[in-house]
Enzyme design. Sequence first.
Site, PDB file in Angstrom:
ATOM      1  CD  GLU A  23      70.576  35.201 -25.728  1.00  0.00           C
ATOM      2  OE1 GLU A  23      71.095  34.063 -25.809  1.00  0.00           O
ATOM      3  OE2 GLU A  23      71.162  36.161 -25.230  1.00  0.00           O
ATOM      4  CB  SER A 151      68.816  37.741 -23.042  1.00  0.00           C
ATOM      5  OG  SER A 151      69.683  38.060 -24.099  1.00  0.00           O
ATOM      6  CE1 TYR A 217      69.968  42.761 -25.116  1.00  0.00           C
ATOM      7  CE2 TYR A 217      68.488  41.323 -23.893  1.00  0.00           C
ATOM      8  CZ  TYR A 217      69.693  41.542 -24.519  1.00  0.00           C
ATOM      9  OH  TYR A 217      70.630  40.551 -24.553  1.00  0.00           O
ATOM     10  NE  ARG A 256      79.192  40.498 -21.031  1.00  0.00           N
ATOM     11  CZ  ARG A 256      77.916  40.159 -21.306  1.00  0.00           C
ATOM     12  NH1 ARG A 256      77.416  40.328 -22.512  1.00  0.00           N
ATOM     13  NH2 ARG A 256      77.172  39.648 -20.362  1.00  0.00           N
ATOM     14  CG  ASP A 258      78.105  38.334 -17.430  1.00  0.00           C
ATOM     15  OD1 ASP A 258      78.797  39.210 -17.969  1.00  0.00           O
ATOM     16  OD2 ASP A 258      77.092  37.841 -17.970  1.00  0.00           O
ATOM     17  CD  GLU A 271      76.302  34.361 -18.408  1.00  0.00           C
ATOM     18  OE1 GLU A 271      76.068  33.390 -19.139  1.00  0.00           O
ATOM     19  OE2 GLU A 271      75.997  35.532 -18.728  1.00  0.00           O
ATOM     20  CG  ASN A 273      77.710  35.857 -21.886  1.00  0.00           C
ATOM     21  OD1 ASN A 273      76.636  35.297 -21.925  1.00  0.00           O
ATOM     22  ND2 ASN A 273      78.099  36.594 -20.852  1.00  0.00           N
ATOM     23  N   GLY A 277      76.739  40.051 -27.025  1.00  0.00           N
ATOM     24  CA  GLY A 277      76.054  41.039 -27.863  1.00  0.00           C
ATOM     25  C   GLY A 277      77.033  41.990 -28.530  1.00  0.00           C
TER      26      GLY A 277
HETATM   27  N1  LIG Z   1      73.444  34.299  -7.979  1.00  0.00           N
HETATM   28  C1  LIG Z   1      72.997  35.504  -8.334  1.00  0.00           C
HETATM   29  N2  LIG Z   1      72.707  36.439  -7.397  1.00  0.00           N
HETATM   30  C2  LIG Z   1      72.228  37.671  -7.743  1.00  0.00           C
HETATM   31  N3  LIG Z   1      71.999  38.042  -9.015  1.00  0.00           N
HETATM   32  C3  LIG Z   1      72.284  37.150  -9.995  1.00  0.00           C
HETATM   33  C4  LIG Z   1      72.789  35.847  -9.707  1.00  0.00           C
HETATM   34  N4  LIG Z   1      72.960  35.193 -10.880  1.00  0.00           N
HETATM   35  C5  LIG Z   1      72.580  36.045 -11.846  1.00  0.00           C
HETATM   36  N5  LIG Z   1      72.174  37.220 -11.329  1.00  0.00           N
HETATM   37  C6  LIG Z   1      71.670  38.385 -12.080  1.00  0.00           C
HETATM   38  O1  LIG Z   1      71.034  37.908 -13.256  1.00  0.00           O
HETATM   39  C7  LIG Z   1      71.681  38.388 -14.428  1.00  0.00           C
HETATM   40  C8  LIG Z   1      71.726  37.324 -15.515  1.00  0.00           C
HETATM   41  O2  LIG Z   1      72.451  36.225 -15.027  1.00  0.00           O
HETATM   42  P1  LIG Z   1      73.492  35.410 -15.930  1.00  0.00           P
HETATM   43  O3  LIG Z   1      74.578  36.304 -16.366  1.00  0.00           O
HETATM   44  O4  LIG Z   1      73.886  34.200 -15.169  1.00  0.00           O
HETATM   45  O5  LIG Z   1      72.539  34.963 -17.124  1.00  0.00           O
HETATM   46  P2  LIG Z   1      72.411  35.193 -18.681  1.00  0.00           P
HETATM   47  O6  LIG Z   1      70.964  35.258 -18.958  1.00  0.00           O
HETATM   48  O7  LIG Z   1      73.144  34.116 -19.381  1.00  0.00           O
HETATM   49  O8  LIG Z   1      73.104  36.532 -19.033  1.00  0.00           O
HETATM   50  P3  LIG Z   1      73.666  37.076 -20.460  1.00  0.00           P
HETATM   51  O9  LIG Z   1      72.595  37.967 -21.014  1.00  0.00           O
HETATM   52  O10 LIG Z   1      74.865  37.826 -19.984  1.00  0.00           O
HETATM   53  O11 LIG Z   1      73.981  35.909 -21.329  1.00  0.00           O
HETATM   54  C9  LIG Z   1      73.047  38.814 -13.950  1.00  0.00           C
HETATM   55  O12 LIG Z   1      73.567  39.795 -14.837  1.00  0.00           O
HETATM   56  C10 LIG Z   1      72.772  39.305 -12.539  1.00  0.00           C
HETATM   57  O13 LIG Z   1      72.232  40.632 -12.536  1.00  0.00           O
HETATM   58 MG   LIG Z   2      75.174  37.152 -18.055  1.00  0.00          MG
END
Ligand SMILES: Nc1ncnc2c1ncn2[C@@H]1O[C@H](COP(=O)(O)OP(=O)(O)OP(=O)(O)O)[C@@H](O)[C@H]1O
Ligand SMILES: [Mg+2]
Length: 311
Positions: A23, A151, A217, A256, A258, A271, A273, A277
């Site tokens: 990232e 991301s 993005y 944050r 999610d 998760e 963060n 961002g």
């Molecule tokens: N179990 C799930 N079921 C459906 N969609 C999911 C699931 N887990 C994640 N997602 C989708 O994937 C996206 C990214 O997942 P997550 O937030 O776990 O990862 P990340 O890459 O660390 O995100 P960030 O960019 O917030 O750090 C979520 O915003 C959601 O849209």
């Molecule tokens: Mg996320």
Amino acid sequence: MSQIKTVKEFGKVAVAMGGNAAEREISLMSGAAVLKALLSQGVDAFAFDTKTQTLDELKILGVDRVFNIVHGRGGEDGQLQGALELLSVPYTGSGVLGSALGMDKLRTKFCWLGMGIPTPKWMELKETADVDVCAKNLGFPLMVKPALEGSSLGMAKADNIEELYAAYENAAKFSCDVMAEQWVSGREYTVAILEDKALPMIRLETPNDFYDYEAKYKTNTTKYHCPCDLSEEQEGEFQRLSVKAFKALGGTGWGRVDLMLDQNGRPQLLEINTVPGMTDHSLVPMAAKQAGVDFNELVLRILSSTMGELA
Ligand SMILES: Nc1ncnc2c1ncn2[C@@H]1O[C@H](COP(=O)(O)OP(=O)(O)OP(=O)(O)O)[C@@H](O)[C@H]1O
Ligand SMILES: [Mg+2]
């Protein structure tokens, strides 16, 4: 928030950005926005790229505090935090433990399970043989994730066993643990946290299968609803749950959380963060704006959390 009489009290501020993780480019954008906001308010701030500069420069330059906006491994996972502790340089955001746990989606779930915080059922995939067991135990669809990325990098939805094999092989390239979790089909939200309190929630809506890298993005088809569609009571309930989940991992200051709603309308936390961002169109600034806090004030309030900490 500590009371700052004048921005000069911040002293010399390094805005740590960039780093070595996938990232990096996002962090450079966040860092540029934070630096601009600090400089425009008269703070003596400068850019510090943790990929190209060494930490002893911080001491040599006589830095008083660090605004950490390095996303991902090396910056968001406790490494930078530990080094700054040893240098006795105060920094924004969570400490070593909260950062390390927050970065690791697998260990985040271990902690949440122990605290009774709802999160989708999951299984760690350690080798190809686990794929069949996982499909049998959890069913489809599944979401496959590398434990230490952000991301949406390395993530994929699997609707059948072939896709699960492919998603696992791909996620395994990211040099960290891999997990698969049950697909959550309802609406998606994020809860920004400032000074340990929840800001107004945002609902994210994308025509894509999920909020993937492109939706984050690249396109303009993602919709952000803030205020969101929840009743005041429900929003309050999810905000309290999110702050509890953040603190359960040792998260402090800003960040944050999610989450998504399952088919029964119940929240399932995905998760946290700890260095989210901070471009001027990112989610935390969007939620802050809804609470009447503009980007400049947000940046100063995050930085203020470093006042009065460490010797
Ligand atoms: N179990 C799930 N079921 C459906 N969609 C999911 C699931 N887990 C994640 N997602 C989708 O994937 C996206 C990214 O997942 P997550 O937030 O776990 O990862 P990340 O890459 O660390 O995100 P960030 O960019 O917030 O750090 C979520 O915003 C959601 O849209
Ligand atoms: Mg996320």
